[in-house]
Write a protein that holds these residues in place. Structure first.
Motif, PDB file in Angstrom:
ATOM      1  N   TYR A   1     -20.624   0.576   0.974  1.00 35.48           N
ATOM      2  CA  TYR A   1     -19.812   1.782   1.153  1.00 35.48           C
ATOM      3  C   TYR A   1     -18.488   1.708   0.395  1.00 35.48           C
ATOM      4  CZ  TYR A   1     -22.981   3.931   4.458  1.00 35.48           C
ATOM      5  OH  TYR A   1     -24.086   4.527   5.036  1.00 35.48           O
ATOM      6  N   SER A   2     -18.078   0.514  -0.015  1.00 30.74           N
ATOM      7  CA  SER A   2     -16.816   0.382  -0.747  1.00 30.74           C
ATOM      8  C   SER A   2     -16.993   0.511  -2.260  1.00 30.74           C
ATOM      9  CB  SER A   2     -16.171  -0.976  -0.427  1.00 30.74           C
ATOM     10  OG  SER A   2     -16.879  -2.030  -1.056  1.00 30.74           O
TER      11      SER A   2
ATOM     12  N   VAL B   1     -14.466   2.309  -4.620  1.00 33.24           N
ATOM     13  CA  VAL B   1     -14.088   3.687  -4.278  1.00 33.24           C
ATOM     14  C   VAL B   1     -12.580   3.821  -4.183  1.00 33.24           C
ATOM     15  CG1 VAL B   1     -16.254   4.218  -3.108  1.00 33.24           C
ATOM     16  CG2 VAL B   1     -14.339   3.328  -1.784  1.00 33.24           C
ATOM     17  N   ASP B   2     -11.885   2.708  -4.063  1.00 33.37           N
ATOM     18  CA  ASP B   2     -10.427   2.723  -3.975  1.00 33.37           C
ATOM     19  C   ASP B   2      -9.754   2.540  -5.325  1.00 33.37           C
ATOM     20  OD1 ASP B   2     -10.376   3.091  -1.226  1.00 33.37           O
ATOM     21  OD2 ASP B   2     -10.487   0.943  -0.832  1.00 33.37           O
TER      22      ASP B   2
ATOM     23  N   ILE C   1     -23.526  -5.868  -6.868  1.00 35.47           N
ATOM     24  CA  ILE C   1     -22.975  -4.727  -6.124  1.00 35.47           C
ATOM     25  C   ILE C   1     -21.457  -4.818  -6.077  1.00 35.47           C
ATOM     26  CG2 ILE C   1     -22.866  -3.601  -3.860  1.00 35.47           C
ATOM     27  CD1 ILE C   1     -25.860  -4.480  -3.544  1.00 35.47           C
ATOM     28  N   GLU C   2     -20.937  -6.026  -5.870  1.00 40.33           N
ATOM     29  CA  GLU C   2     -19.488  -6.214  -5.826  1.00 40.33           C
ATOM     30  C   GLU C   2     -18.838  -5.904  -7.173  1.00 40.33           C
ATOM     31  OE1 GLU C   2     -16.283  -9.320  -3.913  1.00 40.33           O
ATOM     32  OE2 GLU C   2     -18.362  -9.937  -4.146  1.00 40.33           O
TER      33      GLU C   2
ATOM     34  N   THR D   1      -9.338   6.265 -10.864  1.00 33.78           N
ATOM     35  CA  THR D   1     -10.274   7.389 -10.812  1.00 33.78           C
ATOM     36  C   THR D   1      -9.884   8.410  -9.757  1.00 33.78           C
ATOM     37  OG1 THR D   1     -11.704   6.194  -9.272  1.00 33.78           O
ATOM     38  CG2 THR D   1     -12.203   5.999 -11.620  1.00 33.78           C
ATOM     39  N   ARG D   2      -8.873   8.107  -8.995  1.00 30.82           N
ATOM     40  CA  ARG D   2      -8.426   9.037  -7.958  1.00 30.82           C
ATOM     41  C   ARG D   2      -7.278   9.888  -8.480  1.00 30.82           C
ATOM     42  NH1 ARG D   2      -7.560   6.301  -2.224  1.00 30.82           N
ATOM     43  NH2 ARG D   2      -9.545   6.939  -1.428  1.00 30.82           N
ATOM     44  N   PRO D   3      -7.173  11.114  -8.010  1.00 30.42           N
ATOM     45  CA  PRO D   3      -6.003  11.920  -8.381  1.00 30.42           C
ATOM     46  C   PRO D   3      -4.740  11.308  -7.782  1.00 30.42           C
ATOM     47  CG  PRO D   3      -7.490  13.143  -6.902  1.00 30.42           C
ATOM     48  CD  PRO D   3      -8.112  11.815  -7.182  1.00 30.42           C
ATOM     49  N   ALA D   4      -3.656  11.489  -8.464  1.00 24.74           N
ATOM     50  CA  ALA D   4      -2.389  10.945  -7.976  1.00 24.74           C
ATOM     51  C   ALA D   4      -2.025  11.574  -6.637  1.00 24.74           C
ATOM     52  CB  ALA D   4      -1.282  11.210  -8.999  1.00 24.74           C
ATOM     53  N   ALA D   5      -1.583  10.736  -5.714  1.00 26.33           N
ATOM     54  CA  ALA D   5      -1.156  11.230  -4.410  1.00 26.33           C
ATOM     55  C   ALA D   5       0.245  11.808  -4.539  1.00 26.33           C
ATOM     56  CB  ALA D   5      -1.185  10.111  -3.383  1.00 26.33           C
ATOM     57  N   GLY D   6       0.518  12.784  -3.766  1.00 25.12           N
ATOM     58  CA  GLY D   6       1.840  13.392  -3.800  1.00 25.12           C
ATOM     59  C   GLY D   6       1.835  14.677  -3.021  1.00 25.12           C
TER      60      GLY D   6
END
Length: 113
Positions: free
Chosen positions: A10-11, A97-98, A91-92, A102-107
């Motif tokens: 899941y990670s 996912v973290d 797999i590792e 690839t994640r949009p910037a938080a803000g």
């Protein structure tokens, strides 16, 4: 059943919801070292609510990618089914996912009228 393997799966990013569902199904049935996974393709398809051919194609892709390894067969109601081992190192090595890249910037979210 291995919580350790499930958490690992899941990670990681695996490419699609179906691929994640199939790999998670395997993880939930694996021992802590990723071995001892077996179930009929029809059972997997029924439990994750997709087609049997989709399950077969996905498993074959995982074998080609080195995430799953066939290690033998087990007898079942309709003959035999393949037993797999999960390659936990492979797999590792998949993207997390973290992964911040690839994640949009938080803000703050701009207000909308």
């Amino acid at each position: 059943m291995s919580n350790k393997v499930s958490v690992l799966v899941y990670s990681r990013r695996v490419g699609s919801p179906i691929r994640k569902a199939v790999l998670a199904y395997f993880a939930e049935r694996a021992s802590d070292n990723g071995s001892g996974v077996w179930a009929s393709k029809s059972t997997i398809a029924a439990e994750i609510e997709c087609g049997r051919s989709t399950v077969i194609r996905t498993i074959n892709d995982f074998v080609k990618e080195g995430l799953l390894k066939p290690v033998g067969t087990r007898p079942c109601r309709n003959g035999e089914t393949v037993e797999y081992s999960m390659d936990l190192e492979a797999i590792e090595a998949l993207p997390s996912v973290d992964d911040r890249h690839t994640r949009p910037a938080a803000g703050p979210v701009p207000e909308r009228d």
